[in-house]
Design a protein around this motif. Structure first.
Motif, PDB file in Angstrom:
ATOM      1  N   ASN A   1     -10.263 -19.852  19.464  1.00  0.00           N
ATOM      2  CA  ASN A   1      -9.547 -20.963  18.822  1.00  0.00           C
ATOM      3  C   ASN A   1      -9.098 -20.593  17.414  1.00  0.00           C
ATOM      4  N   ARG A   2      -9.910 -19.776  16.721  1.00  0.00           N
ATOM      5  CA  ARG A   2      -9.521 -19.346  15.377  1.00  0.00           C
ATOM      6  C   ARG A   2      -8.238 -18.502  15.427  1.00  0.00           C
ATOM      7  N   LEU A   3      -8.093 -17.702  16.481  1.00  0.00           N
ATOM      8  CA  LEU A   3      -6.884 -16.899  16.666  1.00  0.00           C
ATOM      9  C   LEU A   3      -5.668 -17.803  16.846  1.00  0.00           C
ATOM     10  N   LEU A   4      -5.805 -18.845  17.646  1.00  0.00           N
ATOM     11  CA  LEU A   4      -4.717 -19.796  17.862  1.00  0.00           C
ATOM     12  C   LEU A   4      -4.314 -20.485  16.558  1.00  0.00           C
ATOM     13  N   MET A   5      -5.311 -20.897  15.781  1.00  0.00           N
ATOM     14  CA  MET A   5      -5.030 -21.576  14.504  1.00  0.00           C
ATOM     15  C   MET A   5      -4.338 -20.644  13.528  1.00  0.00           C
ATOM     16  N   GLN A   6      -4.668 -19.357  13.555  1.00  0.00           N
ATOM     17  CA  GLN A   6      -4.045 -18.395  12.653  1.00  0.00           C
ATOM     18  C   GLN A   6      -2.553 -18.260  12.958  1.00  0.00           C
TER      19      GLN A   6
END
Length: 728
Positions: A480-485
């Protein structure tokens, strides 16, 4: 070997062996009482003999084959506990299906068969090199296991000194006047030994304290008016033991009448015993590694333990494996040879044949104090010494395992410790940045070398390319952190419109379903915002996952797959150039302005025009290029061949670029090969012509030198920009 060295090993070896023998004999009697109870109680002496025979076989096998001299294999409580359940089931049928004699015969043979099965299981685990799986057990779990082992040894020491088995709720019983004098001297002995051995070291220290304590015990007891018989009757000594020998014979004569149907019913319990034994033996060796500070070949240890169990099973004795407490006892007492195992075998043999009367003189409180000291050693090391060495979460796991082992059970403590370590690992691993670097087309480009004009165009549009090299395992904690980035980059208007999202999976080990779901959301975002997604460096498994989930399709215009980051960036750059430059032959027209003929017309006579068809090896790695080559038209690739034969693309060059300049100026051989990808027209300046040009037209060659310096400076500047981006 000098006399001091011999004595420094002999004396501790004899003492360690004697103490371990007493512990093994007492343990054999206790385990036999657990196994032969109820209708089988009349066969207790035979049961003690079965356990003693196993102790002898394991001790002799340890002395002859152990890779570590102090290793002592002995019958263990885990297999005995499971065998006791089987024996109780069989004993319950006495009177209906079996009489007591036949029940004993069945149990005797079943014990041997179970040991053989355990031995075969151990052997195959070692044969297929599965022992290394224990290396993946977290360090705090091993520490909790050893602390829990220490607690169990402490508990057993109190049981030995008081003949009680109090739980945590019954600790108050120990402080009643009836029992306090049975264990308090042992506690004083254990603590004294613990403190003294932590600050002083001599091979006679522990034996001296031991013999001094025994002498003091008898002086005090005789001074109080106790006779030897009084001490024995009041439970201050280990005795009295059953009189006579214990040898039970061999089980072979009972095999023809063996009830296989009853044995098959208990196979699931025996299978459980196999697994528990395997876990225990691997944990014991992991703990011993930390104690003696050396590594063991766990696969070899499993095979050796398997051989010993097969041998023990043939004569009808229970399964066993390396006993951590007795082996550690020998190490702590200063023994370093195989002598303790030999002494255990000899004393156990004497007891088996002649009985255990000679052991009756040993004070129970001293033996209990020795065991208490060993348990305290474990607990002090893993609860006190590790407080400052370990992270507090790891320390909490050790304490938690100890509490669960003490209040619930041994296996439950280990399982809970593993679960806690897994949870902590997931939490900590999710804090690791899955994005290794953030790069753009301005700071990182493909290995395609282009003319200055094309480089300017790509630099101006560089922020359209967003490059994310990824690392590690992408799972629910990081996906999810990758998506937010990516969403953050898409919304950042200062960087301009995002048109190419490039992922480099070269350092990614795998994806879970949460990561796949995040990439699916990215695909939807790309379709809505009209940018391309490029997956580079995927392995076969990850690529298959993306195809199965529909993220990648054969004719997809949004999502594309490339073999590596280099080729993915080349596609992005080509896409930008075809989109930006005029369609009416604009790319060719721009290139002609920077062509060799246009720029170096004054020295063109020194060059040789060559036409090279596609696939021509212009320069071969390791050989002398012979001069410098200017690419007028076409495309070439600079390729490096590694020692393993793997070929790596270093650069792809087009019109207006140069190869061989470093070798020309330094006089070195080619560090890579140059191969034409298309039909090319090149201008070649040989070393001889270069020297001639410098002599005949030095003023005209200044521009050439300036061009080479600019070229190398430009490459260096690009490398510096990339390095700065990677160091952010």
């Amino acid at each position: 070997m000098n006399k001091d060295t011999i004595m420094s090993d002999f004396v501790p070896g004899i003492i360690a062996g004697t103490i371990n023998a007493i512990v093994c004999i007492v343990s054999a009697m206790a385990l036999a009482a657990l196994l032969f109870t109820g209708p089988l109680a009349s066969f207790l002496s035979q049961g003690i003999g079965i356990l003693l025979l196993g102790t002898i076989i394991f001790a002799v096998f340890s002395a002859l084959t152990a890779t570590y001299p102090l290793t002592l294999i002995a019958p263990q409580d885990i297999p005995i506990a499971i065998l006791a359940l089987m024996a109780a089931t069989v004993a319950a049928g006495v009177g209906s299906e079996l009489d007591a004699e036949h029940a004993y015969q069945f149990v005797f043979v079943a014990i041997g068969l179970s040991s053989i099965l355990v031995g075969l299981f151990f052997y195959f685990l070692g044969r297929f090199k599965l022992g290394k799986l224990v290396r993946y057990i977290p360090f705090p779990v091993v520490g909790g296991f050893l602390a829990g082992t220490g607690w169990l040894i402490v508990k057993f020491s109190f049981m030995m000194m008081t003949d009680l088995n109090p739980g945590l709720a019954d600790v108050g019983i120990l402080f009643e006047s009836t029992f306090i004098f049975e264990w308090f001297p042992g506690l004083i002995f254990a603590v004294t030994l613990l403190v003294v051995t932590r600050y002083f070291s001599h091979y006679l220290l522990t034996p001296g304290i031991l013999f001094g304590s025994i002498l003091l015990f008898y002086i005090i007891m005789f001074g109080l008016g106790f006779s030897f018989t009084d001490m024995e009757q009041n439970g201050y000594l280990l005795g009295p033991f059953p009189g006579g020998g214990f040898f039970p014979g061999l089980p072979f004569k009972y095999v023809p009448l063996f009830r296989w149907d009853l044995f098959f019913i208990h196979l699931p319990a025996i299978a459980t015993m196999m697994v528990l034994n395997a876990v225990s033996v691997l944990f014991n060796y992991s703990g011993l590694e930390l104690i003696v500070k050396r590594d063991f070949d766990l696969d070899k240890e499993l095979r050796l333990t398997g051989y010993s169990n097969i041998l023990a099973g043939i004569v009808g004795t229970p399964a066993g494996y390396m006993t951590l407490s007795e082996t550690s006892m020998s190490y702590n007492l200063g023994a370093r040879s195989r002598l303790p195992s030999i002494v255990v075998a000899v004393i156990s043999m004497v007891t088996l044949v002649f009985g255990a009367d000679v052991l009756s003189i040993f004070p129970k409180v001293i033996l209990g104090g020795l065991l208490l000291n060993l348990g305290l050693e474990f607990m002090v090391e893993w609860l006190f010494d590790t407080w400052k060495r370990l992270h507090k979460t790891d320390y909490a796991v050790i304490v938690l395992i100890l509490i669960v082992i003490g209040s619930v059970g041994f296996l439950e403590g280990i399982v809970l410790g593993l679960l806690m370590s897994i949870i902590l690992f997931v939490i900590n691993y999710s804090k690791v940045e899955v994005i290794k670097y953030e790069l753009s087309g301005k700071t990182f480009s493909s290995n395609v070398e282009r003319s200055s004009h094309l480089k300017e165009i790509l630099h101006d549009h560089g922020n359209e390319i967003y490059i994310l090299p990824l690392q590690g395992f992408i799972f629910f904690g990081t996906a999810n952190r990758l998506l937010m980035q990516v969403q953050s980059r898409q919304e950042d208007q200062n960087l301009g419109e995002l048109k190419y999202l490039v992922f480099d999976f070269r350092n990614v080990t795998g994806l879970d379903s949460s990561a796949i779901n995040s990439f699916n959301k990215l695909k939807i975002l790309a379709e809505n915002c009209r940018f391309h997604i490029l997956f580079c460096g995927l392995n076969d498994e990850m690529e298959a996952q993306l195809y199965v989930e529909g993220i990648v399709a054969e004719k997809s215009l949004i999502v594309r797959i490339f073999q590596d980051l280099d080729h993915g960036l080349e596609w992005c750059e080509q896409h930008i150039l075809h989109r930006v430059l005029p369609k009416d032959d604009g790319l060719e027209r721009k290139n002609k302005k920077g062509s060799f003929q246009h720029r170096f017309s004054q020295i063109a006579d020194f060059f040789e025009i060559k036409n090279c068809p596609s696939g021509t090896i212009m320069i071969k790695q390791g050989e002398d290029p012979g001069g410098i080559t200017f690419i007028e038209s076409g495309k070439i690739t600079v390729e490096l061949e590694t020692d393993t034969g793997k070929k790596i693309r270093l650069k792809t060059l087009g019109p207006g670029t140069v190869v061989g300049e470093v070798s020309l100026y330094l006089g070195s051989s080619a560090s890579a090969s140059v191969i034409t990808d298309t039909d090319c027209q090149v201008f070649f300046l040989s070393k001889e012509s270069f020297k001639k040009m410098n002599l005949e037209a030095p003023d005209k060659t200044v521009e050439l030198h300036t061009f080479i310096v600019e070229l190398l400076s430009e490459r260096l500047s690009g490398s510096n920009a990339t390095i700065q981006a990677l160091m952010r």
